[in-house]
Write an enzyme that holds these catalytic residues in place. Structure first.
Site, PDB file in Angstrom:
ATOM      1  N   GLY A 163      -9.052 127.207  70.132  1.00 44.68           N
ATOM      2  CA  GLY A 163      -8.588 128.287  70.990  1.00 44.68           C
ATOM      3  C   GLY A 163      -9.724 129.204  71.387  1.00 44.68           C
TER       4      GLY A 163
ATOM      5  N   LEU B 113      -8.263 135.676  73.301  1.00 44.37           N
ATOM      6  CA  LEU B 113      -8.878 136.844  72.671  1.00 44.37           C
ATOM      7  C   LEU B 113      -9.157 136.576  71.209  1.00 44.37           C
ATOM      8  CD1 LEU B 113      -7.008 139.806  74.313  1.00 44.37           C
ATOM      9  CD2 LEU B 113      -9.327 138.997  74.703  1.00 44.37           C
ATOM     10  N   ALA B 114      -8.229 135.922  70.525  1.00 42.12           N
ATOM     11  CA  ALA B 114      -8.416 135.692  69.097  1.00 42.12           C
ATOM     12  C   ALA B 114      -9.501 134.643  68.852  1.00 42.12           C
ATOM     13  CB  ALA B 114      -7.099 135.270  68.456  1.00 42.12           C
ATOM     14  N   GLY B 115      -9.351 133.473  69.463  1.00 40.28           N
ATOM     15  CA  GLY B 115     -10.300 132.384  69.210  1.00 40.28           C
ATOM     16  C   GLY B 115     -11.675 132.671  69.783  1.00 40.28           C
TER      17      GLY B 115
ATOM     18  N   HIS C 203      10.752 140.222  77.474  1.00 43.21           N
ATOM     19  CA  HIS C 203      10.145 141.376  78.133  1.00 43.21           C
ATOM     20  C   HIS C 203      11.066 141.899  79.223  1.00 43.21           C
ATOM     21  CE1 HIS C 203       7.290 143.861  80.240  1.00 43.21           C
ATOM     22  NE2 HIS C 203       6.385 143.629  79.322  1.00 43.21           N
TER      23      HIS C 203
ATOM     24  N   SER D  28       3.846 144.317  84.609  1.00 44.43           N
ATOM     25  CA  SER D  28       3.431 145.021  83.399  1.00 44.43           C
ATOM     26  C   SER D  28       4.344 146.183  83.044  1.00 44.43           C
ATOM     27  CB  SER D  28       2.023 145.564  83.575  1.00 44.43           C
ATOM     28  OG  SER D  28       1.750 146.478  82.545  1.00 44.43           O
TER      29      SER D  28
ATOM     30  N   ARG E  14      10.580 147.318  74.074  1.00 43.51           N
ATOM     31  CA  ARG E  14      10.975 146.183  74.909  1.00 43.51           C
ATOM     32  C   ARG E  14      12.326 145.582  74.549  1.00 43.51           C
ATOM     33  NH1 ARG E  14       5.068 143.336  75.282  1.00 43.51           N
ATOM     34  NH2 ARG E  14       4.282 144.909  76.710  1.00 43.51           N
TER      35      ARG E  14
ATOM     36  N   GLU F 175      -1.758 135.381  68.431  1.00 45.47           N
ATOM     37  CA  GLU F 175      -0.321 135.169  68.590  1.00 45.47           C
ATOM     38  C   GLU F 175       0.168 133.992  67.747  1.00 45.47           C
ATOM     39  OE1 GLU F 175       0.975 135.383  72.688  1.00 45.47           O
ATOM     40  OE2 GLU F 175       2.998 134.698  72.177  1.00 45.47           O
TER      41      GLU F 175
ATOM     42  N   ARG G 266       7.223 143.278  69.053  1.00 43.85           N
ATOM     43  CA  ARG G 266       5.864 143.769  69.252  1.00 43.85           C
ATOM     44  C   ARG G 266       5.864 144.892  70.278  1.00 43.85           C
ATOM     45  NH1 ARG G 266       2.102 143.063  73.053  1.00 43.85           N
ATOM     46  NH2 ARG G 266       3.041 141.275  74.086  1.00 43.85           N
TER      47      ARG G 266
HETATM   48  C1  FAD Z   1       1.788 137.907  81.481  1.00 42.98           C
HETATM   49  C2  FAD Z   1       1.403 138.487  80.153  1.00 42.98           C
HETATM   50  C3  FAD Z   1       0.955 139.788  80.053  1.00 42.98           C
HETATM   51  C4  FAD Z   1       0.598 140.324  78.831  1.00 42.98           C
HETATM   52  N1  FAD Z   1       0.148 141.607  78.779  1.00 42.98           N
HETATM   53  C5  FAD Z   1      -0.238 142.124  77.593  1.00 42.98           C
HETATM   54  C6  FAD Z   1      -0.762 143.441  77.520  1.00 42.98           C
HETATM   55  O1  FAD Z   1      -0.872 144.141  78.521  1.00 42.98           O
HETATM   56  N2  FAD Z   1      -1.146 143.909  76.323  1.00 42.98           N
HETATM   57  C7  FAD Z   1      -1.061 143.155  75.198  1.00 42.98           C
HETATM   58  O2  FAD Z   1      -1.456 143.635  74.146  1.00 42.98           O
HETATM   59  N3  FAD Z   1      -0.576 141.899  75.246  1.00 42.98           N
HETATM   60  C8  FAD Z   1      -0.161 141.366  76.411  1.00 42.98           C
HETATM   61  N4  FAD Z   1       0.328 140.093  76.454  1.00 42.98           N
HETATM   62  C9  FAD Z   1       0.305 139.253  75.248  1.00 42.98           C
HETATM   63  C10 FAD Z   1      -1.099 138.721  75.012  1.00 42.98           C
HETATM   64  O3  FAD Z   1      -1.706 138.416  76.229  1.00 42.98           O
HETATM   65  C11 FAD Z   1      -1.128 137.474  74.169  1.00 42.98           C
HETATM   66  O4  FAD Z   1      -0.319 137.602  73.068  1.00 42.98           O
HETATM   67  C12 FAD Z   1      -2.541 137.218  73.664  1.00 42.98           C
HETATM   68  O5  FAD Z   1      -3.436 137.240  74.730  1.00 42.98           O
HETATM   69  C13 FAD Z   1      -2.643 135.920  72.925  1.00 42.98           C
HETATM   70  O6  FAD Z   1      -3.981 135.678  72.624  1.00 42.98           O
HETATM   71  P1  FAD Z   1      -4.396 134.473  71.700  1.00 42.98           P
HETATM   72  O7  FAD Z   1      -5.870 134.507  71.632  1.00 42.98           O
HETATM   73  O8  FAD Z   1      -3.647 134.527  70.434  1.00 42.98           O
HETATM   74  O9  FAD Z   1      -3.908 133.166  72.448  1.00 42.98           O
HETATM   75  P2  FAD Z   1      -4.150 132.598  73.936  1.00 42.98           P
HETATM   76  O10 FAD Z   1      -4.837 133.549  74.804  1.00 42.98           O
HETATM   77  O11 FAD Z   1      -2.864 132.029  74.355  1.00 42.98           O
HETATM   78  O12 FAD Z   1      -5.179 131.437  73.719  1.00 42.98           O
HETATM   79  C14 FAD Z   1      -4.813 130.210  73.189  1.00 42.98           C
HETATM   80  C15 FAD Z   1      -6.026 129.326  73.174  1.00 42.98           C
HETATM   81  O13 FAD Z   1      -5.741 128.171  72.428  1.00 42.98           O
HETATM   82  C16 FAD Z   1      -6.041 127.012  73.171  1.00 42.98           C
HETATM   83  N5  FAD Z   1      -5.072 125.994  72.781  1.00 42.98           N
HETATM   84  C17 FAD Z   1      -3.727 126.093  72.772  1.00 42.98           C
HETATM   85  N6  FAD Z   1      -3.189 124.966  72.296  1.00 42.98           N
HETATM   86  C18 FAD Z   1      -4.213 124.136  71.993  1.00 42.98           C
HETATM   87  C19 FAD Z   1      -4.299 122.837  71.460  1.00 42.98           C
HETATM   88  N7  FAD Z   1      -3.229 122.156  71.105  1.00 42.98           N
HETATM   89  N8  FAD Z   1      -5.533 122.295  71.312  1.00 42.98           N
HETATM   90  C20 FAD Z   1      -6.655 122.985  71.661  1.00 42.98           C
HETATM   91  N9  FAD Z   1      -6.619 124.227  72.143  1.00 42.98           N
HETATM   92  C21 FAD Z   1      -5.409 124.799  72.307  1.00 42.98           C
HETATM   93  C22 FAD Z   1      -5.949 127.422  74.604  1.00 42.98           C
HETATM   94  O14 FAD Z   1      -6.750 126.565  75.399  1.00 42.98           O
HETATM   95  C23 FAD Z   1      -6.475 128.830  74.542  1.00 42.98           C
HETATM   96  O15 FAD Z   1      -7.879 128.807  74.595  1.00 42.98           O
HETATM   97  C24 FAD Z   1       0.703 139.539  77.678  1.00 42.98           C
HETATM   98  C25 FAD Z   1       1.168 138.243  77.767  1.00 42.98           C
HETATM   99  C26 FAD Z   1       1.549 137.718  78.992  1.00 42.98           C
HETATM  100  C27 FAD Z   1       2.123 136.351  79.048  1.00 42.98           C
END
Ligand code: FAD
Ligand code: FES
Lengths: 265, 640
Positions: B43, B46-48, B269, B287, B333, B428, B438
Site C-alpha cells: 500500500g 497515506l498510511a503505506g 457518509h 465533503s 456523520r 484504514e 469515525r
Molecule cells: C471521497 C473520500 C473523501 C475522504 N475525505 C476525507 C477527509 O477529508 N478527511 C479524512 O480524514 N479522511 C477522508 N477520507 C477517508 C480517507 O481518505 C481514507 O480513510 C484514507 O485515505 C485511507 O488511507 P490508507 O492509506 O489507509 O489507504 P488507501 O489510501 O486506500 O491506500 C491503499 C493502498 O493499498 C494498495 N492496495 C490495496 N489493496 C492491495 C492489494 N491487494 N495488493 C497491493 N496493494 C494494495 C493500494 O494500491 C493503495 O496504495 C475520505 C475518503 C473518501 C473515499
C-alpha cells in the site's frame, strides 16, 4: 431513474492493442441506451459488459477514483485528451456532453514516454522518475519545525496550490505536439519553488527534473500551449515561464559553483 | 487463539505518559543493522506511503507495492475536507486531551483509549511534517495556517488544502517516498496485487503477488510485513471509494490467522451525490466541510414536489438544527446520515427518486458573498455541477448518504501488530482508532500517524527480536501459498459461465445495503447470511472471466476481489448480528430509544469483536477484547 426518452445511441471507435509490441487497430462498437447522466467511463462499462456477454475481451482502460483526482484515467476522446469538456477528466465527463447518434473516437494517451500497456492503458512511470529526480523537499520524518514557525504569504501559498493541484495524468504530454512533459515538471517546480520550504533545493531540483525529463524521451517545449488547454486542473503555462527562469538561474549557479569548487580544489 | 491472546499490550502508567514511556522501553535496531532487515509494505496511501518513506529513511530495506500504476494514485488522493490536529492555533480551547475526548466520544466508546490518545498526540507533529514537505495548506493573510470545523467537534482544528487535502497530503508522502526510491532504500512495485500472506513458524515472512501487467505470480520475503491496503467499503458495490479499493489483502491475512476486528462497523457518509441510474459505478462524496456553511433541509410535508426555491422558509424543516441544536448541521456523520434516511422514509425526500435531501448555501452566499464560497468550496461545487448538471450556487445541492469508510479492519495491538507476529496493519486497514464511528478529518490523521510516527518505532521493537533473513523461500508454506493463488486464477478463468463479475458485485452490494446498511435488523441479517453463500456458489459456478492469467486482465483482477468480498460480506453480517446494540454507525433497529436514537449496551458489548478464521466449513470464532474507559467516563453520546 433512467429516463428512456433521453437515452442516446453512440457509435464508438476504440483503439485495441493487445500489448506494447503488438499492432493496434480501431474497432467499432455500438453503445445503446446511453443515459446523459452516465459518465464516459460508465458508458464504456456498459459496452464492456456487453462485450463479455458476447464472449469478447473487454476494453482495457485505467481508472480508479472516478472523481477526477487520482489521475489514472487517460483517454484521448475525439483527438482531445480527456475529451471536449475543459477542466474535466475523462471520468468526470458526462454523456450529456454528446448527442444522440454521435460517433466518438477513443484512443490512449500517445507519447514516446508513455508506451501502451494494453488498449487504452499506458505506462506513465516516467512521470514518477521525474519526481524522483528532485520533485520533493528533502525533509526526513521527525525533522520538522513547528508548522507556524515560518509564515507563508497567502498569495504565495495560493499560487503554490494552483500548481500543486496537478494530478499527474499526463494529458499535457498527450496534447503536446512534441510530447513534452514540461507542464507536468513545471507544476511541481513551481509548487515547491514558491514556498519558503522549497528554497534550499530550488535550483538543484529544476536541473535534476529537466534532465530526467529529457532522458525519458519527452520532447522539448516550443510554446504551443496545448498542454494548458488539456490540463484537467487548468494549470497554466505561467508555471513553465517560472521553470525556465529557474532553470536558467540554476544553470548559471551550477557553473559558478563548479568554477568555485575547481578553484578551491 | 484464546481471548487471552488478544493482548493489546497497552503500556502502563497515566495515559499521557504511555507512549513516551513505551518509546523508551522498546528495543532498538542498531543503525548499522537496519539495512540487513527487509520490510514489505503493501500500500502507498497515506498510511503505506508515509510508512515506506519513513522506514526507508531509517535505513531499512523496504519493498513497497500498490495496485495502481503509480504510488501517487492510492485512494487517499481523493480525500477532500481536511485533517485534524490538536494545534490549538485558533486559541479556541483545543488540546490533545480534547481531540482524544472527541474521538472517543465520536466513536461511541468503542475504541481503545491508549491508541486514541497517542493518535491525538501525534496529530501535532503531522502538521509540522507536512508543512515542511511543502503541503500548501490554506493560510490566513498573516501567513499562518487556517482552520475549519468538522462534524462532531466544537473547535476549529481541521487543516485543509482547498477541497483536495488528501491529494496534497498524499503527494507529500509520495514525494518523500520517491526520494527514498531514488536513494535506493525503497524498491517500488506498482501495478502489483497482493494475493496471499506467507506465514512460517507462526511469523509473517512474505507475500504472494500478481504482477498486473504480465500476470506473473511470485513471492516476496521479508522480516516483517506491513499491510496498509485501505478499507473494504466496496463490499457494498456502490461507495465513495475508488474502484480498486478491496478487501483482498486483509481477507487473505485473516485466512492465514490474523483476527478481523469489528467488521460490521461501517460509516455511511451523509453528504454524497444521490444515485441517478442502474449503470452507476460509484458514488461521489461532497465533503463534509460543506456542512460548515450549508444548511440541510427537506420540506415539512411529505410528497411536496415543488421546486426548492418555491418552498417558503416556514414550510422547510432544517431537521439537524431542530433535532440537535448544539451541533446542528455539524452533527456527527452517523447521526446526520440516519436523520436523512428517516426524512426520506417519511416520504419527505427530494429529487426524482425521493432519496435525497437539500444542502442549501443560499444563506451563506447572502452572508459571505459568492466569491468567499467559491474560494472555500469552488472545486466541490464544480464537481457537483459536472456530475448533476445543476448549479449549486443557484439551487441547493441534493445529497444522500453513501458508504464511505470502514472502521473495522484487522485487529492490532498497541504496536499495530496483528495476531500474526510480524504482520503489522496501518491506516484504514486496521480497526484501531475510530471505534464505531469515525469523525471527519480523522482518517488522514490516523493514516499519517501510523505511518510517520508509530510504525517506525514499534516495528524496530519487533525486528530487534528477529534474526534478519530468517525465512525459507523454498519451504512448503511458501510454495503452497503461491500455488494456491495460481490455482484460484485458473479456476476463475476456467468457469466460463454466463454472468459478468460486476453483476455479482452489484447483487452482493444490494444485499449488503439492504440488510447490513444504515439500519440493521436480526431478520435481515439472517437473510443475508443465508443468501450470500448461495450467491458465492453461483459466482463460482457461473461467472464469466475472459482472457488469460498471464496478461493484463482487468476482469480477472475484479473477479478475484469480488470473490473475496463474497466471503467477507458474510463475516460482516455475522458481526452485525451478534452485536445486539446500536453504537455509532452500527444501528440495530431493535435497539433504539423511544425518540429513535441509538441505544448502546455497555454491560454486554463494551468490547472489540475479533473474529478468527477456522476453515471453510467451520464458523469463525469470536474473541473479545474488553474496553476499559479509565480516563473518559462511559456516557451516552449526546449532540443535542
Ligand atoms: C471521497 C473520500 C473523501 C475522504 N475525505 C476525507 C477527509 O477529508 N478527511 C479524512 O480524514 N479522511 C477522508 N477520507 C477517508 C480517507 O481518505 C481514507 O480513510 C484514507 O485515505 C485511507 O488511507 P490508507 O492509506 O489507509 O489507504 P488507501 O489510501 O486506500 O491506500 C491503499 C493502498 O493499498 C494498495 N492496495 C490495496 N489493496 C492491495 C492489494 N491487494 N495488493 C497491493 N496493494 C494494495 C493500494 O494500491 C493503495 O496504495 C475520505 C475518503 C473518501 C473515499
Ligand atoms: S479515474 Fe481518477 S482521475 Fe479519472
Amino acid at each position: 431513474m433512467s429516463d428512456k426518452a433521453r437515452d442516446m445511441r453512440i457509435t464508438l471507435r476504440v483503439w485495441r492493442q493487445a500489448g506494447p509490441g503488438a499492432p493496434g487497430r480501431f474497432e467499432t462498437y455500438q453503445a445503446e441506451r446511453v443515459s446523459p447522466d452516465m459518465s464516459f467511463l460508465e458508458m464504456i462499462d456498459v459496452v464492456n459488459e456487453d462485450l463479455i456477454g458476447r464472449g469478447q475481451e473487454p476494453i482495457a482502460f485505467d481508472h480508479d477514483c472516478r472523481e477526477g483526482i487520482c489521475g489514472m484515467c487517460s483517454m484521448v476522446i475525439d483527438g482531445v485528451p480527456h475529451g471536449p469538456h475543459r477542466g474535466t477528466t475523462t471520468c468526470q465527463l458526462h454523456m450529456r456532453s454528446f448527442a444522440d447518434g454521435d460517433t466518438v473516437t477513443v484512443e490512449p494517451f500517445r507519447a514516446r514516454g508513455f508506451p501502451v500497456v494494453r488498449d487504452l492503458a499506458v505506462d506513465r512511470s516516467a512521470l514518477d522518475r521525474i519526481i524522483q529526480a528532485g520533485g520533493f523537499i528533502g525533509v526526513a520524518t521527525g525533522n520538522a519545525p513547528d508548522a507556524n514557525a515560518m509564515p507563508v504569504p497567502k498569495e504565495a501559498s495560493d499560487r503554490a496550490m494552483d500548481a500543486a493541484q496537478c494530478i499527474g495524468c499526463g494529458a499535457c504530454v498527450a496534447a503536446c505536439p512534441n510530447a513534452s512533459a514540461m507542464l507536468f515538471t513545471a507544476a511541481k517546480v513551481t509548487h515547491l519553488g514558491l514556498l519558503p520550504q522549497g528554497q534550499p533545493e530550488r535550483y538543484r531540483r529544476v536541473l535534476g527534473m529537466v534532465t530526467q525529463m529529457d532522458l525519458e524521451g519527452f520532447g522539448g517545449c516550443t510554446n504551443f500551449g496545448e498542454c494548458q488547454e488539456a490540463c484537467p486542473k487548468e494549470i497554466g503555462v505561467w508555471t513553465i515561464a517560472r521553470l525556465n527562469a529557474d532553470y536558467l538561474k540554476g544553470t548559471v549557479t551550477a557553473r559558478d559553483d563548479a568554477r568555485a569548487g575547481g578553484e578551491a580544489g | 487463539m484464546s481471548t487471552a491472546r488478544l493482548d493489546a499490550k497497552v503500556p502502563g502508567g497515566p495515559i499521557a505518559d504511555k507512549w513516551d514511556r513505551h518509546k523508551f522501553e522498546m528495543k532498538l535496531v542498531n543503525p548499522a543493522n537496519k539495512r540487513k532487515y527487509t520490510i514489505i509494505v503493501v500500500g502507498t496511501g497515506l498510511a503505506g506511503g508515509s510508512a515506506a518513506a519513513s522506514l526507508g529513511e531509517l535505513g531499512y530495506n523496504v519493498l513497497n507495492f500498490c495496485i495502481q500504476d503509480s504510488p501517487r494514485r492510492a485512494h487517499s488522493i481523493a480525500a477532500q475536507g481536511g485533517i485534524n490536529a490538536a494545534k490549538n492555533y485558533q486559541n479556541d480551547g483545543d488540546s490533545v486531551y480534547r481531540l482524544f475526548y472527541d474521538t472517543i466520544k465520536g466513536g461511541d466508546f468503542r475504541a481503545r483509549e491508549a491508541n486514541v490518545y497517542r493518535l491525538a498526540e501525534a496529530s501535532v507533529s503531522i502538521i509540522d511534517q507536512c508543512v515542511a514537505q511543502g503541503v500548501p495548506f490554506a493560510r490566513e493573510y498573516g501567513g499562518l495556517l487556517a482552520n475549519r470545523s468538522f462534524g462532531g467537534a466544537q473547535v476549529s482544528r481541521t487543516f485543509y488544502a482547498r477541497g483536495q487535502t488528501g491529494q496534497q497530503l498524499l503527494l507529500g508522502a509520495y514525494s518523500a517516498l520517491e526520494r527514498q526510491i531514488a536513494a535506493g532504500s525503497v524498491t517500488m512495485q506498482a501495478r502489483t496485487e497482493m494475493l496471499d500472506l506467507i506465514v512460517q513458524d507462526g511469523r509473517a515472512v512474505g507475500i504472494v503477488v500478481r504482477d498486473l501487467v504480465s500476470g506473473k505470480v511470485e513471492s516476496h520475503f521479508g522480516d516483517a510485513v506491513v499491510l496498509a491496503t485501505g478499507g473494504y467499503g466496496n463490499v457494498f458495490y456502490l461507495s465513495t471509494n475508488a474502484k480498486g479499493s478491496n478487501v483482498t489483502a486483509t481477507w487473505r491475512a485473516y485466512k492465514r490467522g490474523a483476527a478481523f476486528g469489528n467488521p460490521c462497523y461501517t460509516q455511511i457518509h451523509p453528504t454524497c451525490i444521490p444515485v441517478s441510474g442502474d449503470y452507476q459505478s460509484k458514488l461521489t462524496l461532497m465533503s463534509e466541510s460543506l456542512r460548515n456553511d450549508g444548511r440541510v433541509w427537506v420540506p415539512k410535508a411529505g410528497g411536496d414536489k415543488r421546486r426548492p426555491q418555491d418552498i417558503p422558509e416556514s414550510e422547510r424543516d432544517y431537521y439537524l438544527e431542530r433535532k440537535y441544536p448544539s451541533f446542528g448541521n455539524l452533527s456527527p456523520r452517523d447521526i446526520a446520515s440516519r436523520a436523512a434516511k428517516e426524512a426520506c422514509d417519511e416520504g419527505r425526500g427530494v429529487g426524482e427518486t425521493g432519496l435525497g435531501v437539500y444542502l442549501d448555501f443560499a444563506d451563506a452566499i447572502k452572508r459571505l458573498g459568492e466569491a468567499k464560497i467559491r474560494e472555500r468550496y469552488g472545486n466541490l461545487f464544480d464537481m457537483y455541477e459536472r456530475i448533476t448538471g445543476e448549479n449549486p450556487y443557484r439551487l441547493p445541492m441534493r445529497i444522500f448518504p453513501a458508504v464511505h469508510y470502514t472502521m473495522g479492519g484487522l485487529w492490532v495491538d498497541y504496536n499495530l501488530m496483528s495476531t500474526v507476529p510480524g504482520l503489522f496493519v496501518l491506516g484504514e486497514a486496521n480497526f484501531s482508532d475510530h471505534g464505531a464511528n469515525r469523525l471527519g478529518a480523522s482518517a488522514l490523521m490516523q493514516g499519517l500517524a501510523d505511518g510517520y510516527f508509530v510504525i517506525p518505532y514499534t516495528i524496530g521493537n519487533y525486528l530487534a527480536q528477529v534474526k534478519p533473513g530468517s525465512w525459507a523461500a523454498g519451504a512448503a508454506e511458501a510454495r503452497a501459498a503461491e500455488s494456491g493463488a495460481v490455482g484460484r486464477i485458473d479456476r476463475l478463468l476456467g468457469i466460463n459461465g454466463t454472468r459478468t463479475v460486476d453483476s455479482f458485485h452489484r447483487e452482493l452490494g444490494r444485499i449488503m445495503w439492504n440488510d447490513c446498511g444504515m439500519a440493521r435488523k436480526a431478520e435481515g441479517l439472517r437473510n443475508a447470511i443465508a443468501r450470500i453463500p448461495e450467491l458465492r456458489d453461483e459466482f463460482w459456478r457461473s461467472v464469466r472471466v475472459l482472457g488469460r492469467g498471464e496478461s493484463f486482465n482487468q476482469s480477472l483482477e475484479k473477479a478475484g476481489r469480488v470473490a473475496d468480498f463474497l466471503e467477507f460480506g458474510e463475516l460482516m453480517c455475522r458481526d452485525a448480528l451478534h452485536r445486539e446494540e446500536s453504537c455509532g454507525g452500527h444501528f440495530r433497529v431493535e435497539h433504539q430509544t423511544p425518540d429513535g436514537e441509538a441505544r448502546r449496551n455497555d454491560e454486554q458489548f463494551c468490547y472489540v469483536a475479533a473474529w478468527e478464521y477456522r476453515g471453510e466449513a467451520a464458523e469463525p470464532a469470536l474473541h473479545r477484547e474488553p474496553l476499559h474507559f479509565e480516563n473518559i467516563k462511559l456516557a451516552t453520546r449526546s449532540y443535542k
